[in-house]
Motif scaffolding. Structure first.
Motif, short mmCIF file in Angstrom:
data_model
loop_
_atom_site.label_atom_id
_atom_site.label_comp_id
_atom_site.label_asym_id
_atom_site.label_seq_id
_atom_site.Cartn_x
_atom_site.Cartn_y
_atom_site.Cartn_z
N GLN A 1 107.72 55.19 40.98
CA GLN A 1 108.38 56.48 41.20
C GLN A 1 108.89 57.07 39.88
N GLY A 2 108.00 57.07 38.88
CA GLY A 2 108.39 57.52 37.56
C GLY A 2 107.87 58.89 37.17
N MET A 3 107.27 59.63 38.11
CA MET A 3 106.74 60.93 37.76
C MET A 3 107.83 61.90 37.33
N ASP A 4 108.98 61.82 37.98
CA ASP A 4 110.09 62.69 37.57
C ASP A 4 110.54 62.38 36.15
N LEU A 5 110.52 61.10 35.78
CA LEU A 5 110.96 60.70 34.45
C LEU A 5 110.04 61.28 33.38
N ILE A 6 108.73 61.19 33.58
CA ILE A 6 107.81 61.69 32.56
C ILE A 6 107.83 63.22 32.51
N HIS A 7 108.07 63.87 33.65
CA HIS A 7 108.17 65.33 33.63
C HIS A 7 109.45 65.79 32.92
N HIS A 8 110.54 65.05 33.09
CA HIS A 8 111.77 65.37 32.35
C HIS A 8 111.54 65.18 30.85
N THR A 9 110.80 64.15 30.47
CA THR A 9 110.49 63.93 29.06
C THR A 9 109.68 65.10 28.50
N ILE A 10 108.66 65.52 29.22
CA ILE A 10 107.82 66.63 28.77
C ILE A 10 108.64 67.91 28.65
N GLU A 11 109.51 68.15 29.60
CA GLU A 11 110.32 69.37 29.57
C GLU A 11 111.25 69.38 28.35
N ALA A 12 111.87 68.23 28.05
CA ALA A 12 112.73 68.16 26.87
C ALA A 12 111.94 68.37 25.58
N LEU A 13 110.75 67.81 25.51
CA LEU A 13 109.91 68.00 24.32
C LEU A 13 109.46 69.45 24.19
N HIS A 14 109.22 70.11 25.32
CA HIS A 14 108.86 71.52 25.27
C HIS A 14 110.00 72.35 24.68
N HIS A 15 111.23 72.03 25.04
CA HIS A 15 112.38 72.75 24.48
C HIS A 15 112.40 72.60 22.96
N ALA A 16 112.15 71.38 22.48
CA ALA A 16 112.16 71.14 21.04
C ALA A 16 110.98 71.84 20.35
N ALA A 17 109.82 71.80 20.98
CA ALA A 17 108.62 72.38 20.36
C ALA A 17 108.68 73.89 20.28
N HIS A 18 109.43 74.54 21.16
CA HIS A 18 109.46 75.99 21.20
C HIS A 18 110.68 76.58 20.47
N MET A 19 111.46 75.74 19.81
CA MET A 19 112.54 76.26 18.97
C MET A 19 111.93 76.87 17.71
N ASP A 20 112.23 78.12 17.44
CA ASP A 20 111.60 78.82 16.32
C ASP A 20 112.62 79.73 15.63
N PRO A 21 113.58 79.13 14.90
CA PRO A 21 114.59 79.97 14.25
C PRO A 21 113.99 80.76 13.09
N TRP A 22 114.60 81.89 12.81
CA TRP A 22 114.17 82.72 11.70
C TRP A 22 114.38 81.98 10.39
N ILE A 23 115.54 81.36 10.24
CA ILE A 23 115.87 80.52 9.09
C ILE A 23 116.58 79.28 9.63
N VAL A 24 116.19 78.10 9.15
CA VAL A 24 116.85 76.86 9.56
C VAL A 24 118.17 76.76 8.82
N LEU A 25 119.26 76.83 9.56
CA LEU A 25 120.61 76.81 8.98
C LEU A 25 121.22 75.42 9.11
N GLU A 26 122.09 75.11 8.18
CA GLU A 26 122.76 73.82 8.13
C GLU A 26 124.27 74.06 8.27
N GLY A 27 124.64 74.73 9.36
CA GLY A 27 126.04 75.06 9.57
C GLY A 27 126.86 73.89 10.06
N SER A 28 128.17 74.06 10.01
CA SER A 28 129.08 73.03 10.51
C SER A 28 129.01 73.01 12.04
N PRO A 29 129.14 71.84 12.66
CA PRO A 29 129.09 71.78 14.13
C PRO A 29 130.11 72.67 14.82
#
Length: 384
Positions: A323-351
């Motif tokens: 019953q691990g299909m949900d787990l792999i789909h959650h993994t893919i969704e999180a990776l999609h969020h990371a792959a589609h981040m496209d900032p104009w300039i990568v900033l190194e601001g304070s948290p």
């Protein structure tokens, strides 16, 4: 005396003119900078608006396609059953009705399998919220195709091609993104050659996959004798040959748990390395290196999400058994969020500052993907 006074007055006039020129030049410079800044901000805002608009339209289209995909199998099977029932009741004698239905149902099932339709997976029977992807062709074809796609895109479809070995390096971000794609490709090549294509450690390597694995290990900055892109292309060609062999039934693809888990562990290791660099405190990574870490991680997420989507297709029964299909789909969704981040300039601001810290932003998605991969691999090995 008068000549000296005239000369002094002339010098004062020259000084005043030069001073006025400096003031006028500085004012024009400020005006030009303001105009460029306003136009640049307007362009950036317009690009972001268009990106959000297209993303919303793509999301609506994707939802429509998912509805059609989930409804299609039910309609096909119900139509087949109705046709079978009509054929039995209309054309078969009463004495044959008791024996024919089972045979006709088997023939219908065989036709469905030939057309590429598979029975419901354990994940679907368990009521997971994700629809099972449609698989066409033998097992392993979708996986190998997904392995080829990320690096092939960087070699043959990316403008300017492979960039880490350029003599004059004009770009920097794409170079690091391509290195991230290459790292995932290398780990996948090892898993494919050593595990997924063999029955066990006593089995021989598939020659083409072994050659591809070694080809991907060439240093990415090699310019010639041999060049990096030529060796990488040779590796992709060997993968393509293996894919064709799978389609013809001349090669095997083993989907056992002990073959899948090493691949997931390798991916988890890559994400752990990325996560470590992403969460470092300010000052531990210079502002000039922050974008390198960001885009390397983005390349990893792009390639890994593509391959894991194929894993969900070809290993659906293996993953569905725990019953691990949900787990792999959650993994893919999180990776999609990371792959589609496209900032104009990568900033190194304070948290806690006004400016963004893009390392920390992408680290959240990478940590999520790493967590779900760990849970999935533990579920498959029974080590929860």
């Amino acid at each position: 005396m008068e000549e000296a006074k005239n000369a002094a007055n002339g010098g004062d006039a020259v000084k005043k003119k030069s001073f006025l020129k400096k003031i006028l030049i500085s004012k024009w410079f400020i005006i030009i900078v303001l105009i460029l800044g306003v136009s640049g901000y307007g362009t950036w805002w317009g690009m972001n608006w268009w990106k959000d608009f297209t993303a919303k339209r793509a999301g609506q289209t994707h939802e429509t396609q998912v509805v059609h995909k989930t409804d299609a199998p039910h309609d096909i099977h119900s139509t087949a059953k109705d046709a079978m029932h009509d054929a039995l009741t209309t054309h078969q004698p009463t004495a044959q009705k008791q024996n024919v239905p089972h045979t006709a149902f088997n023939e219908t099932a065989d036709e469905n399998k030939t057309a590429g339709h598979e029975p419901a997976t354990p994940a679907a029977e368990a009521g997971t919220m994700h629809a099972a992807p449609v698989r066409t062709g033998p097992r392993g074809v979708a996986f190998v195709e997904a392995c080829i796609k990320p690096l092939d895109n960087e070699l043959n479809h990316r403008f300017w091609g492979w960039r880490p070995n350029d003599i004059i390096r004009v770009t920097d971000n794409i170079n690091n993104l391509q290195l991230g794609v290459l790292e995932v490709t290398r780990r996948t090549a090892v898993a494919l050659a050593e595990n997924l294509s063999r029955t066990g450690r006593a089995d021989a390597y598939v020659p083409g996959l072994e050659y591809a694995m070694n080809s991907f290990m060439i240093k990415p900055s090699e310019y010639m004798f041999p060049s990096a892109e030529s060796k990488y292309q040779e590796g992709l060609d060997e993968w393509l040959n293996y894919q064709k062999m799978l389609e013809r039934g001349e090669a095997r693809f083993y989907r056992r748990l002990d073959n899948l888990v090493p691949l997931l562990k390798a991916y988890e290791s890559i994400l752990g390395s990325c996560d470590e660099n992403l969460v470092k405190e300010l000052g531990q990574i210079s502002s000039f290196d922050a974008d390198d870490v960001f885009y390397y991680t983005k390349g990893v997420a792009t390639a890994m999400s593509t391959i894991l989507e194929a894993v969900a297709i070809d290993f659906d029964d293996t993953i569905g058994s725990v019953q691990g299909m949900d787990l792999i789909h959650h993994t893919i969704e999180a990776l999609h969020h990371a792959a589609h981040m496209d900032p104009w300039i990568v900033l190194e601001g304070s948290p806690d500052g006004i400016l963004a810290n893009h390392r920390a932003n992408i680290a959240a998605s990478i940590s999520h993907a790493r967590f779900y991969l760990d849970v999935l691999s533990r579920s498959l090995t029974g080590n929860l």
